[in-house]
Design an enzyme around this catalytic site. Structure first.
Site, PDB file in Angstrom:
ATOM      1  N   ASP A   1       1.023  -1.283  -0.157  1.00  0.00           N
ATOM      2  CA  ASP A   1       0.251  -0.264  -0.062  1.00  0.00           C
ATOM      3  C   ASP A   1       0.979   0.951   0.237  1.00  0.00           C
ATOM      4  O   ASP A   1       2.293   1.303   0.136  1.00  0.00           O
ATOM      5  CB  ASP A   1      -0.900   0.007   0.687  1.00  0.00           C
ATOM      6  CG  ASP A   1      -0.286  -0.140   2.764  1.00  0.00           C
ATOM      7  OD1 ASP A   1       0.763  -0.597   2.426  1.00  0.00           O
ATOM      8  OD2 ASP A   1      -1.174  -0.075   3.644  1.00  0.00           O
TER       9      ASP A   1
ATOM     10  N   ASN B   1      -7.348  -0.115  13.954  1.00  0.00           N
ATOM     11  CA  ASN B   1      -8.704  -0.573  13.575  1.00  0.00           C
ATOM     12  C   ASN B   1      -9.118  -2.007  12.211  1.00  0.00           C
ATOM     13  O   ASN B   1     -10.557  -1.771  11.848  1.00  0.00           O
ATOM     14  CB  ASN B   1      -9.893   0.601  12.752  1.00  0.00           C
ATOM     15  CG  ASN B   1      -9.112   0.946  11.031  1.00  0.00           C
ATOM     16  OD1 ASN B   1      -7.347   0.139  10.868  1.00  0.00           O
ATOM     17  ND2 ASN B   1      -9.224   1.421  10.603  1.00  0.00           N
TER      18      ASN B   1
ATOM     19  N   GLU C   1      -9.820  -0.265   4.368  1.00  0.00           N
ATOM     20  CA  GLU C   1     -10.343  -0.138   5.738  1.00  0.00           C
ATOM     21  C   GLU C   1     -12.066  -0.889   6.129  1.00  0.00           C
ATOM     22  O   GLU C   1     -12.007  -1.934   5.443  1.00  0.00           O
ATOM     23  CB  GLU C   1     -11.092   1.262   5.581  1.00  0.00           C
ATOM     24  CG  GLU C   1      -9.812   2.449   5.120  1.00  0.00           C
ATOM     25  CD  GLU C   1      -8.545   2.401   6.617  1.00  0.00           C
ATOM     26  OE1 GLU C   1      -8.839   1.278   7.443  1.00  0.00           O
ATOM     27  OE2 GLU C   1      -8.414   3.727   6.423  1.00  0.00           O
TER      28      GLU C   1
HETATM   29  C1  GLP Z   1      -0.555   1.123   8.505  1.00  0.00           C
HETATM   30  C2  GLP Z   1      -0.120   0.747   6.353  1.00  0.00           C
HETATM   31  C3  GLP Z   1      -0.157  -0.518   6.869  1.00  0.00           C
HETATM   32  C4  GLP Z   1       0.279  -1.429   7.882  1.00  0.00           C
HETATM   33  C5  GLP Z   1      -0.835  -1.216   9.286  1.00  0.00           C
HETATM   34  C6  GLP Z   1       0.252  -1.311  10.468  1.00  0.00           C
HETATM   35  O1  GLP Z   1      -1.670   2.030   8.248  1.00  0.00           O
HETATM   36  N1  GLP Z   1      -1.099   1.355   6.443  1.00  0.00           N
HETATM   37  O2  GLP Z   1       0.639  -1.520   5.737  1.00  0.00           O
HETATM   38  O3  GLP Z   1       0.526  -2.959   8.059  1.00  0.00           O
HETATM   39  O4  GLP Z   1      -0.618   0.399   8.930  1.00  0.00           O
HETATM   40  O5  GLP Z   1       1.486  -0.561  10.783  1.00  0.00           O
HETATM   41  P1  GLP Z   1       2.164  -0.320  12.699  1.00  0.00           P
HETATM   42  O6  GLP Z   1       2.755  -1.643  11.927  1.00  0.00           O
HETATM   43  O7  GLP Z   1       2.437   0.917  11.822  1.00  0.00           O
HETATM   44  O8  GLP Z   1       1.353  -0.480  13.438  1.00  0.00           O
END
Ligand code: GLP
Length: 249
Positions: free
Chosen positions: A67, A136, A143
């Site tokens: 992403d 979330n 989402e």
């Molecule tokens: C982010 C990204 C994801 C990621 C997730 C968890 O917003 N879009 O690709 O895996 O949320 O992030 P983190 O590992 O910093 O908790």
């Protein structure tokens, strides 16, 4: 879904890196998707280390992005591209042009969806999708309320995701949308790994593993993938009613 609980972040990262390495040994030209965010940084460190000290050959694999935030590219610290390239791809002996396909958050996002879909189709689906879990329950930028029938897609980001984004950028940037691999790519993948660490993820991890399968908790839908594993550290597993190591679900 198989559940693996490791004692801390370091051992969780090592276990996931070993899992990825075993997969690459079995299929050297595998197509692998890896996530941005903070959770995988320890895994990347282990993979870089393995390429230097354990003779692991990454030269035939292909990597695709999960992403990216709208409007962001490599030059923004905290973008998915900056994270993946600086902590992993640039440190591996690989051909970045040929082996890595990454979303450009500043280009025409519709065209980016087509380009990345085509890259995956050309390789015949993902061999391995590694996914972090948002606060979330999102995976990539899929989402709550996700449509499971989408390949790459552009998503309006919800309030939780937008506010959590400050931890990557140190300020609130204009990131109203994200571009992401859609659920169809994950459901078609030969194997999926979910990763989560720390106590702040304990509530959402409990819902993902023990709650109902529902589109409001996107990561719960990964339980539909037969060959799927969730790796946790002990803190993230704290709210699970069924505490077990390597428990089979
Ligand atoms: C982010 C990204 C994801 C990621 C997730 C968890 O917003 N879009 O690709 O895996 O949320 O992030 P983190 O590992 O910093 O908790």
């Amino acid at each position: 879904m198989r559940i693996v609980v490791e004692k801390d972040y370091e051992s969780m990262s090592k276990a996931v890196a070993d899992h990825i390495i075993e997969m690459i040994k079995k299929k050297p030209n595998a197509l692998i998707e890896l996530p941005g965010g903070d959770t995988p940084l320890g895994i990347f460190k282990e993979l870089v280390n393995a390429s230097k000290t354990r003779n692991v050959d990454f030269s035939k694999c292909f990597f695709v992005s999960l992403d990216e935030w709208e409007n962001l590219g490599y030059e923004t610290k905290g973008s998915c591209k900056q994270t993946l390239f600086d902590y992993l791809y640039k440190q591996l002996p690989i051909d970045l042009e040929k082996q890595v396909c990454f979303f450009d958050g500043k280009a025409d996002l519709e065209k980016e969806c087509q380009r990345v879909d085509q890259f995956i189709f050309d390789h015949g689906n993902l061999d391995l999708a590694v996914l972090g879990i948002g606060m979330n329950g999102h995976v990539g930028f899929n989402e709550p309320g996700v449509d499971e029938n989408q390949y790459c897609t552009i998503v309006p980001l919800d309030a939780v995701t937008q506010s959590v984004s400050i931890k990557y950028f140190g300020e609130q940037l204009n990131v109203a949308h994200g571009i992401t691999l859609g659920f169809k790519h994950f459901l078609n993948a030969k194997e999926v790994i979910l990763i989560a660490d720390s106590e702040r993820k304990a509530d959402i991890v409990q819902k993902v593993i023990e709650g109902p399968l529902k589109n409001e908790v996107p990561a719960s839908l990964i339980r539909k993938v037969k060959n799927s594993t969730i790796y946790l550290d002990r803190q993230a597993s704290k709210k699970l009613k069924h505490q077990s190591l390597e428990a089979g679900y």
